[in-house]
Design an enzyme around this catalytic site. Structure first.
Site, PDB file in Angstrom:
ATOM      1  N   ARG A  80       0.890  -1.233   0.004  1.00  0.00           N
ATOM      2  CA  ARG A  80       0.063  -0.188  -0.088  1.00  0.00           C
ATOM      3  C   ARG A  80       0.806   1.180  -0.070  1.00  0.00           C
ATOM      4  NH1 ARG A  80      -2.785   3.030   4.427  1.00  0.00           N
ATOM      5  NH2 ARG A  80      -3.580   4.752   3.170  1.00  0.00           N
ATOM      6  N   HIS A 123      -2.560  10.995   0.525  1.00  0.00           N
ATOM      7  CA  HIS A 123      -2.057  10.854   1.837  1.00  0.00           C
ATOM      8  C   HIS A 123      -1.227  12.101   2.339  1.00  0.00           C
ATOM      9  CE1 HIS A 123      -1.029   7.393   4.801  1.00  0.00           C
ATOM     10  NE2 HIS A 123      -0.620   8.420   5.285  1.00  0.00           N
ATOM     11  N   GLU A 168      -7.478   8.527   5.682  1.00  0.00           N
ATOM     12  CA  GLU A 168      -7.718   9.292   6.915  1.00  0.00           C
ATOM     13  C   GLU A 168      -8.438  10.831   7.016  1.00  0.00           C
ATOM     14  OE1 GLU A 168      -4.289   8.902   9.712  1.00  0.00           O
ATOM     15  OE2 GLU A 168      -4.802   6.939   9.832  1.00  0.00           O
ATOM     16  N   ASN A 293      -7.953   2.008   9.477  1.00  0.00           N
ATOM     17  CA  ASN A 293      -6.586   2.468  10.433  1.00  0.00           C
ATOM     18  C   ASN A 293      -6.856   2.400  11.635  1.00  0.00           C
ATOM     19  OD1 ASN A 293      -5.474   2.728   7.504  1.00  0.00           O
ATOM     20  ND2 ASN A 293      -4.935   4.709   8.022  1.00  0.00           N
ATOM     21  N   TYR A 295      -5.159   2.407  15.785  1.00  0.00           N
ATOM     22  CA  TYR A 295      -3.810   2.267  16.592  1.00  0.00           C
ATOM     23  C   TYR A 295      -4.156   2.393  18.008  1.00  0.00           C
ATOM     24  CZ  TYR A 295      -1.068   3.621  12.384  1.00  0.00           C
ATOM     25  OH  TYR A 295      -0.619   3.554  11.011  1.00  0.00           O
ATOM     26  N   GLU A 353      -3.994   0.202   7.973  1.00  0.00           N
ATOM     27  CA  GLU A 353      -2.472   0.240   8.954  1.00  0.00           C
ATOM     28  C   GLU A 353      -3.003  -0.095  10.095  1.00  0.00           C
ATOM     29  OE1 GLU A 353      -1.757   4.580   8.830  1.00  0.00           O
ATOM     30  OE2 GLU A 353      -2.060   4.925   6.824  1.00  0.00           O
TER      31      GLU A 353
END
Ligand code: FCB
Length: 443
Positions: A80, A123, A168, A293, A295, A353
């Site tokens: 990616r 991005h 995002e 994504n 985290y 991600e």
């Protein structure tokens, strides 16, 4: 130290990959790229740690073949990456042929190594010339982005396994226009409200343009962060619901329900672009996949003294990464199952991600990043759990292939499975990379 899973613990067609982004690795000073708003943001004192920029980064622009060889040697199925808008259109309008040539070579190089290219069109490297015109605050950004999308896809779209429009949108807008932490560094509710709508309109116009040109497997990459009330006090629970609203619900509800959450629209009252409701139909056009994504979680407390959304985040008790982010794999399971249940149904979900920063140091030429191995392992267990619970999760991309430019934190935060020495550009695979190789069958 090894992972607790093997490839065979996942569905046969499950894809393992690694992710990167153009500005974070390529070197924005090479190949005729124009300045992006990240170059100007970083050149302004106080915005980025040590005033570091992506001018050289990992020099991936010149070393992409070596980097792809490495990725392949780890047994990964997919790569990616993103194309840089400022590289492709240095002044925001005219095409830089060198820039398109680079992505053409990159696409072929991924395919030659038997991997699938997963493209992200944005991005975060908005050309500075478009930032001058108001960037994401200007409704015209939707047509600028559609033009750029057509330009990129005309050149490499025939070879992409999957395409995401925006990476995002929450970071592109709230983090960058309300909290002022990322470029363009605004702290303005009106800028936030408008950009949060325009980013989705830009996504929609790009999808429309790609569909018209016959391109398929189109998606968007959203980031999700579990909003944990700091206590069971009603005020904290309500604050966490607002956090969940602007972080997690805004984008997915626009795309899947053609509506924004009321608790956030109320807070934006008077600041949304006039007539935004008319755009919701096109924003809600069906997608082929959704990228997630993930985290961490945040612990959210009410802050009645502060203006809307009247909340603050407070430190939590869980072990933390080098970003200070709590390690909370249950949150990933929670979002994958919540998306499937409440929003996306059978639409394939891909974890685009997931990973952690750690203060890695080379010791005798090796990096034993046990903490990162444990992080990946626990989050891949959460993915398996979500699949067992019926969520159609089709792939997982670790962030990131390489240590790289971590935006406002510069080069100090290392997320790579491969260590980068920024003085020599030497790459050293970490133990986590070897763990992937072992588990997913690289050579
Ligand atoms: C995500 C970004 C990515 C990287 C990771 C750590 O928000 O998409 O570029 O910075 O965080």
């Amino acid at each position: 130290m090894a992972f607790s899973f093997r490839r065979s613990d996942f569905p046969d067609d499950f894809i393992f990959g690694a992710a990167t982004a153009a500005y974070q690795i390529e070197g924005s000073s090479f190949g005729g790229a124009g300045p992006s708003h990240w170059d100007t943001f970083a050149a302004t004192p106080g915005n980025v740690a040590n005033a570091e920029t992506g001018a050289v980064a990992c020099d991936h622009y010149h070393r992409y073949e070596e980097d792809l060889d490495l990725l392949r040697s780890g047994g990964f199925d997919a790569y990616r990456f993103s194309t840089s808008w400022a590289r492709v259109m240095p002044d925001g309008r005219n095409v830089n042929p060198e820039g398109l040539d680079f992505y053409d070579r990159l696409a072929d190089a991924v395919l030659e190594r038997g991997m699938q290219p997963y493209l992200t069109l944005y991005h975060w490297d908005l050309p500075a010339a478009l930032s001058d015109l108001g960037g994401w605050r200007n409704r015209d950004v939707a047509s600028w982005f559609a033009d750029y999308t057509k330009t990129v896809m005309d050149r490499i779209g025939d070879r992409m396994a999957a395409v995401a429009t925006i990476n995002e949108p929450w970071c592109v807008t709230w983090l960058s226009h309300f909290w002022g932490i990322h470029a363009p560094g605004l702290r303005d509710i009106r800028a936030a409200a408008r950009s949060m709508h325009h980013v989705l309109l830009a996504h929609a116009r790009a999808v429309e343009a790609m569909r018209a040109a016959g391109h398929g497997n189109l998606g968007i990459v959203l980031n999700f962060e579990h909003a944990n009330p700091a206590s069971d006090a009603a005020a904290d629970v309500a604050a966490a619901a607002r956090y969940d609203g602007f972080y997690n619900r805004w984008f997915i509800e626009a795309i899947t329900r053609k509506a924004y959450p009321e608790i956030i629209l109320d807070g934006f009252a008077g600041h949304m672009p006039n007539g935004f409701e008319k755009d919701m139909e096109v924003i809600g056009a069906p997608l082929d996949w959704i990228g997630v994504n993930y985290y961490t979680r945040s612990n959210v407390a009410a802050d009645p003294e502060a203006a809307w959304p009247s909340l603050k985040t407070v430190p939590g008790p869980l072990p933390k990464t080098d970003m200070g982010w709590e390690i909370y794999p249950d949150g990933l399971h929670g979002f994958l199952t919540r998306l499937h249940r409440d929003y996306t149904g059978d639409t394939p979900i891909i974890v685009t991600e997931n990973g952690m920063a750690w203060d890695d140091h080379l010791v005798d030429g090796r990096i034993e990043d046990r903490e990162r191995i444990a992080y990946f392992d626990s989050h891949l267990a959460a993915v398996r759990g979500a699949i067992a619970d019926g969520a159609p999760v089709k792939g997982y991309f670790g962030w990131s292939l390489l240590d790289n430019y971590e935006w406002a934190l510069g080069y100090g935060k290392r997320f790579g499975m491969v260590h980068v020495d920024y003085d020599t550009q030497k790459r050293t695979p970490k133990a986590s990379f070897e763990a992937f190789r072992h588990a997913i069958g690289g050579n």
